[in-house]
Scaffold this motif. Structure first.
Motif, PDB file in Angstrom:
ATOM      1  N   TYR A  39       0.966  -1.297  -0.083  1.00  0.00           N
ATOM      2  CA  TYR A  39       0.005   0.071  -0.088  1.00  0.00           C
ATOM      3  C   TYR A  39       0.970   1.305   0.051  1.00  0.00           C
ATOM      4  CZ  TYR A  39      -4.045   3.056   1.066  1.00  0.00           C
ATOM      5  OH  TYR A  39      -4.692   3.997   1.128  1.00  0.00           O
ATOM      6  N   PRO A  40       0.672   2.240  -0.883  1.00  0.00           N
ATOM      7  CA  PRO A  40       1.390   3.437  -1.061  1.00  0.00           C
ATOM      8  C   PRO A  40       1.259   4.109   0.251  1.00  0.00           C
ATOM      9  CG  PRO A  40      -0.549   3.408  -2.479  1.00  0.00           C
ATOM     10  CD  PRO A  40      -0.487   2.240  -1.887  1.00  0.00           C
ATOM     11  N   THR A  41       2.097   4.463   1.098  1.00  0.00           N
ATOM     12  CA  THR A  41       2.049   4.978   2.292  1.00  0.00           C
ATOM     13  C   THR A  41       3.563   5.781   2.679  1.00  0.00           C
ATOM     14  OG1 THR A  41       2.363   3.200   3.758  1.00  0.00           O
ATOM     15  CG2 THR A  41       0.163   3.905   3.559  1.00  0.00           C
ATOM     16  N   GLY A  42       3.466   6.767   3.252  1.00  0.00           N
ATOM     17  CA  GLY A  42       4.733   7.346   3.683  1.00  0.00           C
ATOM     18  C   GLY A  42       5.384   8.194   2.433  1.00  0.00           C
ATOM     19  N   TYR A  43       6.758   8.290   2.607  1.00  0.00           N
ATOM     20  CA  TYR A  43       7.433   9.197   1.719  1.00  0.00           C
ATOM     21  C   TYR A  43       8.559   8.425   1.160  1.00  0.00           C
ATOM     22  CZ  TYR A  43       4.609  13.025   3.677  1.00  0.00           C
ATOM     23  OH  TYR A  43       3.864  14.018   4.165  1.00  0.00           O
ATOM     24  N   ILE A  47      12.133  10.726  -5.839  1.00  0.00           N
ATOM     25  CA  ILE A  47      11.149  11.428  -6.103  1.00  0.00           C
ATOM     26  C   ILE A  47      11.111  11.930  -7.569  1.00  0.00           C
ATOM     27  CG2 ILE A  47       9.974  13.828  -6.041  1.00  0.00           C
ATOM     28  CD1 ILE A  47      11.274  13.845  -2.987  1.00  0.00           C
ATOM     29  N   MET A  48      10.025  11.620  -8.240  1.00  0.00           N
ATOM     30  CA  MET A  48       9.857  11.931  -9.707  1.00  0.00           C
ATOM     31  C   MET A  48      10.769  11.067 -10.541  1.00  0.00           C
ATOM     32  SD  MET A  48       7.544  13.891 -10.067  1.00  0.00           S
ATOM     33  CE  MET A  48       6.416  15.619  -9.404  1.00  0.00           C
ATOM     34  N   GLU A  49      10.959   9.864 -10.218  1.00  0.00           N
ATOM     35  CA  GLU A  49      11.885   8.965 -10.839  1.00  0.00           C
ATOM     36  C   GLU A  49      11.034   8.527 -12.108  1.00  0.00           C
ATOM     37  OE1 GLU A  49      15.112   8.046 -10.896  1.00  0.00           O
ATOM     38  OE2 GLU A  49      15.281   9.491  -9.066  1.00  0.00           O
ATOM     39  N   PRO A  50      11.388   8.399 -13.272  1.00  0.00           N
ATOM     40  CA  PRO A  50      10.946   7.766 -14.401  1.00  0.00           C
ATOM     41  C   PRO A  50      10.641   6.197 -14.309  1.00  0.00           C
ATOM     42  CG  PRO A  50      13.228   8.099 -14.917  1.00  0.00           C
ATOM     43  CD  PRO A  50      12.842   8.837 -13.532  1.00  0.00           C
ATOM     44  N   PRO A  51      10.022   5.517 -15.087  1.00  0.00           N
ATOM     45  CA  PRO A  51       9.823   4.029 -14.949  1.00  0.00           C
ATOM     46  C   PRO A  51      11.146   3.472 -15.277  1.00  0.00           C
ATOM     47  CG  PRO A  51       8.068   5.013 -16.399  1.00  0.00           C
ATOM     48  CD  PRO A  51       8.969   6.164 -16.007  1.00  0.00           C
ATOM     49  N   SER A  52      11.216   2.576 -14.301  1.00  0.00           N
ATOM     50  CA  SER A  52      12.578   1.676 -14.445  1.00  0.00           C
ATOM     51  C   SER A  52      12.017   0.227 -13.985  1.00  0.00           C
ATOM     52  CB  SER A  52      13.586   2.316 -13.459  1.00  0.00           C
ATOM     53  OG  SER A  52      13.147   2.209 -12.167  1.00  0.00           O
ATOM     54  N   LEU A  53      13.384  -0.637 -13.790  1.00  0.00           N
ATOM     55  CA  LEU A  53      12.888  -2.041 -13.237  1.00  0.00           C
ATOM     56  C   LEU A  53      12.744  -1.879 -11.667  1.00  0.00           C
ATOM     57  CD1 LEU A  53      15.989  -3.834 -15.119  1.00  0.00           C
ATOM     58  CD2 LEU A  53      13.469  -3.948 -15.639  1.00  0.00           C
ATOM     59  N   THR A  54      13.113  -1.062 -11.034  1.00  0.00           N
ATOM     60  CA  THR A  54      12.837  -0.835  -9.676  1.00  0.00           C
ATOM     61  C   THR A  54      11.233  -0.323  -9.486  1.00  0.00           C
ATOM     62  OG1 THR A  54      14.938  -0.343  -9.072  1.00  0.00           O
ATOM     63  CG2 THR A  54      13.356   0.026  -7.502  1.00  0.00           C
ATOM     64  N   HIS A  55      11.005   0.658 -10.393  1.00  0.00           N
ATOM     65  CA  HIS A  55       9.559   1.512 -10.055  1.00  0.00           C
ATOM     66  C   HIS A  55       9.156   1.166 -11.577  1.00  0.00           C
ATOM     67  CE1 HIS A  55      10.407   2.621  -6.278  1.00  0.00           C
ATOM     68  NE2 HIS A  55      11.475   3.260  -6.518  1.00  0.00           N
ATOM     69  N   ASP A  60       5.964   9.315  -7.669  1.00  0.00           N
ATOM     70  CA  ASP A  60       5.317  10.470  -7.742  1.00  0.00           C
ATOM     71  C   ASP A  60       5.974  11.580  -7.178  1.00  0.00           C
ATOM     72  OD1 ASP A  60       4.831  10.019  -5.209  1.00  0.00           O
ATOM     73  OD2 ASP A  60       2.876   9.507  -5.492  1.00  0.00           O
ATOM     74  N   GLY A  61       5.566  12.780  -6.792  1.00  0.00           N
ATOM     75  CA  GLY A  61       6.176  13.691  -6.054  1.00  0.00           C
ATOM     76  C   GLY A  61       6.564  13.526  -4.828  1.00  0.00           C
ATOM     77  N   LEU A  62       5.966  12.666  -4.112  1.00  0.00           N
ATOM     78  CA  LEU A  62       6.314  12.032  -2.675  1.00  0.00           C
ATOM     79  C   LEU A  62       7.381  11.208  -2.870  1.00  0.00           C
ATOM     80  CD1 LEU A  62       2.702  12.379  -0.915  1.00  0.00           C
ATOM     81  CD2 LEU A  62       4.753  14.181  -0.933  1.00  0.00           C
ATOM     82  N   GLY A  63       7.611  10.581  -3.645  1.00  0.00           N
ATOM     83  CA  GLY A  63       8.609   9.267  -3.723  1.00  0.00           C
ATOM     84  C   GLY A  63       7.776   8.050  -4.038  1.00  0.00           C
ATOM     85  N   LEU A  64       6.408   8.023  -4.103  1.00  0.00           N
ATOM     86  CA  LEU A  64       5.753   6.889  -3.825  1.00  0.00           C
ATOM     87  C   LEU A  64       5.662   5.988  -5.515  1.00  0.00           C
ATOM     88  CD1 LEU A  64       2.854   7.997  -1.845  1.00  0.00           C
ATOM     89  CD2 LEU A  64       4.888   6.783  -1.091  1.00  0.00           C
ATOM     90  N   VAL A  66       4.180   4.631  -8.284  1.00  0.00           N
ATOM     91  CA  VAL A  66       2.898   5.030  -9.223  1.00  0.00           C
ATOM     92  C   VAL A  66       2.317   3.714  -9.431  1.00  0.00           C
ATOM     93  CG1 VAL A  66       2.016   5.759 -11.123  1.00  0.00           C
ATOM     94  CG2 VAL A  66       3.816   7.123  -9.989  1.00  0.00           C
ATOM     95  N   PHE A  67       3.039   2.689  -9.719  1.00  0.00           N
ATOM     96  CA  PHE A  67       2.461   1.218  -9.947  1.00  0.00           C
ATOM     97  C   PHE A  67       1.438   0.742  -8.911  1.00  0.00           C
ATOM     98  CE2 PHE A  67       2.746  -3.300  -9.577  1.00  0.00           C
ATOM     99  CZ  PHE A  67       2.072  -3.781 -10.833  1.00  0.00           C
ATOM    100  N   ALA A  68       1.977   0.880  -7.579  1.00  0.00           N
ATOM    101  CA  ALA A  68       1.172   0.551  -6.379  1.00  0.00           C
ATOM    102  C   ALA A  68       0.165   1.613  -6.292  1.00  0.00           C
ATOM    103  CB  ALA A  68       2.275   0.571  -5.141  1.00  0.00           C
ATOM    104  N   GLU A  69       0.118   2.683  -6.691  1.00  0.00           N
ATOM    105  CA  GLU A  69      -1.034   3.626  -6.597  1.00  0.00           C
ATOM    106  C   GLU A  69      -1.977   2.994  -7.854  1.00  0.00           C
ATOM    107  OE1 GLU A  69       0.486   7.402  -7.410  1.00  0.00           O
ATOM    108  OE2 GLU A  69       1.598   7.457  -5.381  1.00  0.00           O
ATOM    109  N   VAL A  70      -1.591   2.591  -8.748  1.00  0.00           N
ATOM    110  CA  VAL A  70      -2.562   2.362 -10.030  1.00  0.00           C
ATOM    111  C   VAL A  70      -3.113   1.046  -9.620  1.00  0.00           C
ATOM    112  CG1 VAL A  70      -2.562   1.157 -12.383  1.00  0.00           C
ATOM    113  CG2 VAL A  70      -1.377   3.361 -11.793  1.00  0.00           C
TER     114      VAL A  70
END
Length: 280
Positions: A39-43, A47-55, A60-64, A66-70
């Motif tokens: 669940y996308p919580t915390g910070y 921050i603002m990292e483009p798509p990668s193998l890790t994310h 997003d702007g909080l470093g969360l 985006v895949f988890a948010e979707v």
């Protein structure tokens, strides 16, 4: 129609099968969200990292992530859709059955109410009511359902009027079967096809409505939904900033589009499989 005949007709519709697969994937995402992504919580620190193998979908702007948010947004959007369909079905199906079966003042009154609701400016009223009742995700789902039932009722009414003129319904009346049994046992089973098609459209419309309300700030800010993600991206300037962190809003918008298209393809496939004239 026998279930086997329906299935054979449905699988011949390639677009309908694609829609069904897409719907199943989104349902799997929603129900298995706790196992797919945290669940996308915390910070976060990235921050603002483009798509990668890790994310996969970037951050997003909080470093969360985006895949988890979707993924968790799919869970909320499905909840809204199911709740809206339930509310629409509870009101719309009985109203349509009674309106189409009863020939007297009762049917006329219900038909008039349906016509009034169909002429209302839906979006402005949804915004006003959602603002009044609060930003709970359940409240939003109920509001959407309250404005979705008239179209379902009209479909049920028109189908009921056709079925009620058939000989087996007249025979049921002659042997003394109650109107309640005729409506909810004999007629409802025979109009299940058109009603089911309309329910798939309500599922798609509910997500668009929830996304729109959340984007306008009327959704639940404590719950991740696709509309909430777009709202946060817009508020942070992610849509118009340069350089543009496109991944923050693109993947969410993409899944909303896929959700709506898949449910429309599924509904069209069901309709064609139920309609002998539309089969190949």
């Amino acid at each position: 129609m026998q279930s086997r005949t329906f299935f054979q007709a449905f699988v011949r519709k390639k677009l309908a099968v694609i829609g069904l697969i897409g719907v199943l994937i989104i349902f799997f995402m929603g129900f298995a969200a706790p196992y797919i992504a945290p669940y996308p919580t915390g910070y976060g620190t990235e921050i603002m990292e483009p798509p990668s193998l890790t994310h996969w979908f970037g951050t997003d702007g909080l470093g969360l992530d985006v895949f988890a948010e979707v993924v968790w947004g799919a869970r909320t959007s499905l909840y809204v859709s199911i709740m809206a369909v339930a509310v629409a079905a509870i009101i719309g199906i009985p109203a349509g059955l009674i309106s189409g079966y009863k020939k007297g003042i009762t049917g006329s009154i219900i038909d008039g109410i349906i016509d009034i609701f169909l002429t209302l400016p839906v979006l402005p009223l949804m915004i006003v009511i959602a603002a009044i009742v609060g930003s709970s995700i359940t409240n939003v789902a109920v509001v959407i359902g309250l404005f979705a039932w008239p179209s379902l009722a009209r479909v049920a009414r028109n189908s009921t009027m056709k079925v009620s003129e058939m000989q087996f319904i007249e025979a049921a009346r002659c042997v003394g079967i109650s109107s309640k049994t005729i409506l909810f046992k004999h007629i409802l089973l025979n109009i299940a096809g058109p009603v089911l098609v309309n329910l798939t459209l309500v599922m798609a419309t509910a997500v668009l409505s929830e996304s729109g309300l959340s984007f306008l700030g009327l959704g639940d800010p404590t719950t991740w939904s696709w509309g909430t993600i777009l709202k946060k991206a817009w508020d942070a300037g992610a849509v118009i900033d340069t350089p543009n962190p496109w991944w923050w809003w693109f993947f969410t918008s993409f899944f909303i589009m896929i959700y709506v298209i898949c449910f429309n393809l599924l509904g069209s496939g069901i309709n064609e499989a139920l309609n002998p004239k539309a089969r190949d």
